[in-house]
Motif scaffolding. Structure first.
Motif, short mmCIF file in Angstrom:
data_model
loop_
_atom_site.label_atom_id
_atom_site.label_comp_id
_atom_site.label_asym_id
_atom_site.label_seq_id
_atom_site.Cartn_x
_atom_site.Cartn_y
_atom_site.Cartn_z
N CYS A 51 -1.57 -0.69 3.29
CA CYS A 51 -2.32 -1.00 4.52
C CYS A 51 -1.34 -1.62 5.54
O CYS A 51 -0.22 -2.00 5.19
CB CYS A 51 -3.46 -1.97 4.20
N HIS A 54 0.22 -5.02 4.50
CA HIS A 54 1.10 -4.98 3.33
C HIS A 54 2.27 -4.03 3.51
O HIS A 54 3.25 -4.12 2.77
CB HIS A 54 0.27 -4.68 2.07
N CYS A 116 -5.17 0.78 -0.31
CA CYS A 116 -3.86 0.13 -0.41
C CYS A 116 -3.70 -0.44 -1.82
O CYS A 116 -4.56 -1.16 -2.32
CB CYS A 116 -3.77 -0.99 0.63
N ILE A 118 -1.71 -2.72 -2.96
CA ILE A 118 -1.61 -4.19 -3.04
C ILE A 118 -2.99 -4.82 -2.84
O ILE A 118 -3.35 -5.76 -3.56
CB ILE A 118 -0.60 -4.71 -1.99
N CYS A 119 -3.77 -4.31 -1.89
CA CYS A 119 -5.14 -4.83 -1.71
C CYS A 119 -5.93 -4.66 -3.01
O CYS A 119 -6.68 -5.56 -3.41
CB CYS A 119 -5.85 -4.09 -0.58
ZN ZN Z 1 -3.14 -3.98 1.58
#
Ligand code: ZN
Ligand code: ZN
Length: 270
Positions: A51, A54, A116, A118-119
């Motif tokens: 995203c 990130h 995403c 990481i999300c």
């Molecule tokens: Zn993210």
């Protein structure tokens, strides 16, 4: 006792990039992962990378925390970031230019088909206890170091003369950049992916121009990547700026513009 982190800021927040320890923990682990793994690559293409928040955070974590490597800088360089986003630029350019689709549907090829990574990891992370950093690293110390933005700020400053004309005009307007500093010769071709998606209507000729510009950026990323290996020559300033252009297109320009503005106010980097 470990104090739980506050929840991570909204993913769209790229202007204030102060990272939480949990974000740094996840990104540091991601930096050590294998982005060339076919399944990982497939997922990252489907999501068009990370995203906006990130994407920039990934670059910050790699640049600030990776302290060794070949090339002129010997570390503090966006090696994995450049490899991943070169691939994604080429992927996006292909999507934008190869298909015969109605103009009304053209922007949809830029829509992420996956979340995403990481999300996802952040929302799945256990809320209690003291999470262990990658290979036992001290995540709190790493977070403090990353949030200083020392090397990222220096890099953005050294290459600003090159990336400034590449800034998305909508991002520039939103950041309050004076009109005379927004070089407008090729506005439509410079519009970032978030703003192309927001505009919805993407004419074919604009898509073609954007696609061409993405490939130009990818061509600059090639020698930048080489410069971070044992075999590459040192990168030119234009090549050094190419990762900023790549992330600017995928994630919008709020972060580099905010770093620059705060620099102008502060006088010196901290
Ligand atoms: Zn993210
Ligand atoms: Zn934009």
């Amino acid at each position: 006792m470990a104090t739980p982190d506050p929840p991570p800021p909204a993913p769209a927040g790229t202007k204030d990039l102060r990272l939480t320890t949990e974000e740094v923990r996840q990104l540091w682990s991601f930096v050590h992962g294998d982005i060339m793994d076919p399944e990982m690559r497939r997922q990252l293409r489907a999501s068009y990378g990370l995203c906006p928040r990130h994407s920039w955070a990934y670059a910050v974590v790699e640049i600030e925390l990776w302290t060794y490597g070949p090339g002129a800088r010997g570390g503090h360089q966006p090696f994995d970031v450049a490899i991943l986003y070169k691939d994604l630029l080429e992927h996006a350019a292909t999507e934008l230019t190869r298909r015969r689709i109605l103009a009304a549907n053209l922007a949809s090829v830029l829509t992420a088909g996956a979340a995403c990574r990481i999300c996802e990891e952040l929302s799945a992370a256990a809320p209690s206890g003291a999470p262990v950093g990658y290979a036992g690293s001290d995540t709190a110390a790493l977070t403090e170091e990353a949030n200083r933005l020392t090397f990222t700020t220096a890099w953005l400053r050294q290459t600003e003369r090159v990336w400034r004309p590449w800034v998305c005009p909508v991002c520039a307007a939103e950041a309050g950049v004076p009109r005379d500093r927004q070089l407008t010769a090729d506005d439509a071709g410079r519009t970032c992916r978030p703003h192309l998606l927001a505009a919805r209507d993407l004419p074919r000729h604009t898509a073609d121009r954007v696609g061409a510009r993405l490939l130009e950026t990818a061509d600059l990323l090639g020698p930048l990547i080489e410069s971070m290996t044992d075999r590459g020559r040192p990168a030119t300033t234009e090549e050094d700026a190419s990762w900023v252009a790549a992330l600017g297109w995928f994630a919008g320009w709020a972060f580099p513009l905010a770093v620059h503005v705060s620099d102008e106010g502060a006088g010196t980097a901290t």
